[in-house]
Enzyme design. Structure first.
Site, PDB file in Angstrom:
ATOM      1  N   GLU A   1       6.727   4.745  33.583  1.00 18.91           N
ATOM      2  CA  GLU A   1       7.142   6.056  34.076  1.00 18.91           C
ATOM      3  C   GLU A   1       6.429   7.177  33.335  1.00 18.91           C
ATOM      4  O   GLU A   1       5.975   8.156  33.952  1.00 18.91           O
ATOM      5  CB  GLU A   1       8.656   6.197  33.932  1.00 18.91           C
TER       6      GLU A   1
ATOM      7  N   GLY B   1      22.503   8.439  28.685  1.00 15.51           N
ATOM      8  CA  GLY B   1      23.005   8.299  30.029  1.00 15.51           C
ATOM      9  C   GLY B   1      22.920   6.854  30.486  1.00 15.51           C
ATOM     10  O   GLY B   1      21.870   6.220  30.350  1.00 15.51           O
ATOM     11  N   LEU B   2      24.028   6.335  31.004  1.00 18.06           N
ATOM     12  CA  LEU B   2      24.054   4.969  31.543  1.00 18.06           C
ATOM     13  C   LEU B   2      24.082   5.059  33.066  1.00 18.06           C
ATOM     14  O   LEU B   2      25.101   5.439  33.648  1.00 18.06           O
ATOM     15  CB  LEU B   2      25.273   4.201  31.049  1.00 18.06           C
TER      16      LEU B   2
ATOM     17  N   GLY C   1      23.390   2.497  35.135  1.00 16.65           N
ATOM     18  CA  GLY C   1      23.564   1.204  35.771  1.00 16.65           C
ATOM     19  C   GLY C   1      22.247   0.507  36.042  1.00 16.65           C
ATOM     20  O   GLY C   1      22.211  -0.587  36.599  1.00 16.65           O
ATOM     21  N   GLY C   2      21.147   1.135  35.612  1.00 20.04           N
ATOM     22  CA  GLY C   2      19.816   0.556  35.781  1.00 20.04           C
ATOM     23  C   GLY C   2      19.401  -0.259  34.571  1.00 20.04           C
ATOM     24  O   GLY C   2      20.051  -0.243  33.514  1.00 20.04           O
TER      25      GLY C   2
ATOM     26  N   SER D   1      18.230   1.908  31.086  1.00 22.24           N
ATOM     27  CA  SER D   1      19.307   2.438  30.249  1.00 22.24           C
ATOM     28  C   SER D   1      20.147   1.310  29.666  1.00 22.24           C
ATOM     29  O   SER D   1      20.653   1.420  28.536  1.00 22.24           O
ATOM     30  CB  SER D   1      20.182   3.405  31.049  1.00 22.24           C
TER      31      SER D   1
ATOM     32  N   GLU E   1       0.836  -1.207   0.000  1.00 22.39           N
ATOM     33  CA  GLU E   1       0.000   0.000   0.000  1.00 22.39           C
ATOM     34  C   GLU E   1       0.872   1.260   0.000  1.00 22.39           C
ATOM     35  O   GLU E   1       1.844   1.358   0.763  1.00 22.39           O
ATOM     36  CB  GLU E   1      -0.882  -0.036   1.246  1.00 22.39           C
TER      37      GLU E   1
ATOM     38  N   LYS F   1      -9.169   2.057  -2.416  1.00 18.09           N
ATOM     39  CA  LYS F   1      -9.461   1.542  -1.081  1.00 18.09           C
ATOM     40  C   LYS F   1     -10.868   1.951  -0.672  1.00 18.09           C
ATOM     41  O   LYS F   1     -11.242   3.127  -0.749  1.00 18.09           O
ATOM     42  CB  LYS F   1      -8.433   2.080  -0.085  1.00 18.09           C
TER      43      LYS F   1
ATOM     44  N   LYS G   1       3.068  16.510  30.716  1.00 15.95           N
ATOM     45  CA  LYS G   1       4.434  16.006  30.563  1.00 15.95           C
ATOM     46  C   LYS G   1       4.567  15.173  29.300  1.00 15.95           C
ATOM     47  O   LYS G   1       5.509  15.344  28.505  1.00 15.95           O
ATOM     48  CB  LYS G   1       4.826  15.143  31.774  1.00 15.95           C
TER      49      LYS G   1
ATOM     50  N   CYS H   1      -5.538  -3.139   2.386  1.00 16.49           N
ATOM     51  CA  CYS H   1      -5.430  -3.101   3.843  1.00 16.49           C
ATOM     52  C   CYS H   1      -6.765  -3.257   4.566  1.00 16.49           C
ATOM     53  O   CYS H   1      -7.275  -4.351   4.709  1.00 16.49           O
ATOM     54  CB  CYS H   1      -4.710  -1.829   4.277  1.00 16.49           C
TER      55      CYS H   1
END
Length: 581
Positions: free
Chosen positions: A438, A326-327, A329-330, A333, A48, A114, A550, A150
């Site tokens: 989050e 950003g790393l 350590g969690g 990420s 399509e 369509k 947000k 479709c």
């Protein structure tokens, strides 16, 4: 003397095209046509709107976009000498139509429009297109082919039954059907039902590739009249599926008009036209074919590969060469970095550790170990001096105020500034690492950990994050994402001894509520009736409703659930109607 079987050789192309890249898309289609000639394909099918890419959105309002689309359709027609081809494009005739071109030997023979325009979820086709009014069977190479686009096979009153009754031996559906988990089974079930119910060969040709927040997974299918899969295209990869189909399996077929039980209505009866494209059935000798039923991914593998494809295409198609993140350590990420490496290669991913006084030694060593496992470039930029400078600078104004999330958010925004500075200086796209749990509850900092260009996990709940990590480690054959990352309790580490459960319910509880409220639109009362704790439910609903402002400022991210924030779930920021009454 035995009669020679009637075999049609079908070729289903699933190219990864880019919206508006007419020349680039055309060159991909040309390569498919060359392959079709080499393999002596009788009917070559493209998805399509393959000429212009899908979804073109408000580019459809630009006359020059429509003109270029028609120009490149004409180029494809001219390049199709010696072939029968079906390809999706935008047809302009007073109004715009989502259409399929039926091409024979370098000539445009007919177009099919369509009929059912989706206008829900991520789709907005009624904004741009007018619906087609009829359907047709096309005699292509002596084979009666019904054509649909479709949504035409998904609608409760679709024309498949009428096309079959009018003599169609093969029903071709060209699609640009975006992926979400569970979609694969839905498609197979739908196509199997329609093949069996109408004793017709079902050909489903789907686009592949990432386009902004959407991922198209390919997975083109050919099913025989008994609903058995004859061929399956690769998932999340470009492919050209070539398969021989025995048309004698649909000869003298039984047909039963069945009630549509889901709607309580009988199928609408369509007026079906007949268009002769090419009547000579091909009996030429053809090169032999290998079996083309590709293996399917596991559910977690399917989602993981969707994220990899969506990441690769968003970064590469928007002309970025490297990414930075950003790393901490969690686990979030760590997963984002791993997906980015799988999508772009280790030389294109840069990790940055930004420890503060609240960062545990284990988190810092985990970030280093992950970077080593992935083989990526790694920097450490401690933020504590900068954080203290902020606190000193604000001391007079903050005097007498209790320490609260303000100080926590300062750290997140310092980190966001550093990542964006690296992005600006070196042209690296910044990848935020927040997940759907989050984003849903507002457990994220505007202009801090939400800062970046593309949010890979935006539609991935936290509990799914752990499943994807387990899948990737299993695939690697070792803990590429260290066990120490996986087993530590989730924490933002923005204050001493902080845990996510200080602010949120446990993720296994939270994600069930979010699924019910965000994806399934269930009320508080319905959730409580399912056994969920009313106090917890009301708290989560309040957080979700209060965080719309947000989410509106969050970067785009890959859709993998049935209801993603952004394209799917669009609520007014300013409103007094909330789910918590």
């Amino acid at each position: 003397m035995n009669q020679k079987p009637r075999i049609i050789r079908l070729g289903l192309a699933q190219p990864d095209v880019i919206v508006g890249d007419f020349a680039g898309n055309y060159n991909k289609l040309l390569r498919v046509l060359d392959d079709a000639r080499r393999q002596k394909v009788d009917l070559t099918v493209f998805p399509e709107l393959v000429i212009c890419g899908y979804p073109p959105e408000d580019l459809l309002l630009k006359p020059q976009f429509i003109e270029r689309n028609v120009q490149y359709l004409n180029k494809l027609v001219q390049a199709s000498v010696g072939l029968d081809v079906i390809a999706g494009f935008v047809e302009s005739d007073t109004y715009l139509y989502n259409a399929a071109a039926v091409i024979h030997d370098g000539k445009l023979i007919a177009t099919s429009r369509k009929i059912f325009l989706p206008n829900y979820g991520v789709f907005d086709e009624e904004r741009y297109f007018k619906p087609g009014a009829d359907c047709s069977v096309y005699v292509i190479g002596g084979v009666k082919v019904g054509l649909s686009i479709c949504e035409d096979i998904w609608h409760s009153n679709n024309p498949v039954a009428s096309l079959a009754k009018a003599g169609a031996e093969v029903i071709v559906n060209i699609s640009a059907s975006p992926y979400h988990y569970g979609k694969t089974k839905e498609r197979v079930a739908l196509l199997t039902s329609q093949a069996r119910q109408n004793s017709v060969i079902m050909v489903y040709n789907n686009m592949v590739g990432g386009q902004d927040e959407l991922v198209f997974d390919g997975h083109s299918l050919v099913l025989d009249a008994q609903g058995e899969i004859l061929a399956r295209g690769k998932q999340f990869e470009e492919d050209f599926v070539v398969v021989d189909v025995d048309l004698d399996t649909v000869a003298n077929r039984p047909f039963q008009e069945k009630e549509n039980l889901s709607q309580g209505l009988t199928q609408r009866s369509w007026t079906v036209g007949l268009t002769k494209v090419s009547e000579a059935f091909s009996e030429s000798e053809k090169p032999s074919l290998a079996l083309r039923v590709n293996e399917e991914y596991s559910p977690d593998g399917e989602i993981y590969n969707a994220l990899v494809l969506g990441t690769r295409d968003y970064i590469v198609k928007n002309a970025f060469r490297k990414v930075v993140l950003g790393l901490s350590g969690g686990v979030d990420s760590s997963l984002v970095a791993t997906i980015a490496v799988d999508a772009l290669g280790k030389d294109s991913v840069i990790g940055v550790s930004m420890p503060s006084r609240f960062s545990s030694p284990g988190s810092q060593t985990d970030a280093i170990l992950l970077a080593q496992n992935l083989g990526i470039k790694f920097f450490s930029l401690p933020i504590d001096d900068t954080f203290q400078s902020y606190l000193d600078n604000m001391a007079g104004i903050f005097d007498g105020s209790e320490t609260d999330t303000t100080e926590e958010n300062l750290q997140a925004r310092i980190r966001g500034n550093l990542v964006m500075a690296l992005s600006n200086k070196f042209g690296w796209m910044a990848l935020p690492t927040g997940n759907k749990s989050e984003m849903a509850t507002g457990y994220a900092t505007l202009y801090g950990d939400m800062a970046g260009g593309f949010a890979i996990l935006k539609d991935v709940p936290k509990t799914l994050v752990y499943k994807l990590v387990a899948y990737r480690n299993l695939l690697a054959g070792y803990d590429i994402i260290p066990q120490s990352v996986i087993i530590k309790p989730p924490s933002a580490e923005l204050r001493y001894n902080q845990l996510d459960t200080d602010s949120l319910p446990p993720y296994e509880v939270l994600d069930l509520i979010l699924k019910a409220y965000v994806e399934d639109d269930e009320t508080v009362e319905e959730m409580v009736a399912l056994g969920m704790d009313e106090e917890v439910v009301r708290m989560v609903v309040r957080l979700v409703d209060g965080s719309e402002y947000k989410r509106r400022q969050a970067p785009p991210g890959i859709k993998i659930t049935t209801r993603a924030f952004g394209r799917d779930r669009r609520l007014p920021i300013t409103n007094k109607f909330h789910g918590n009454f």
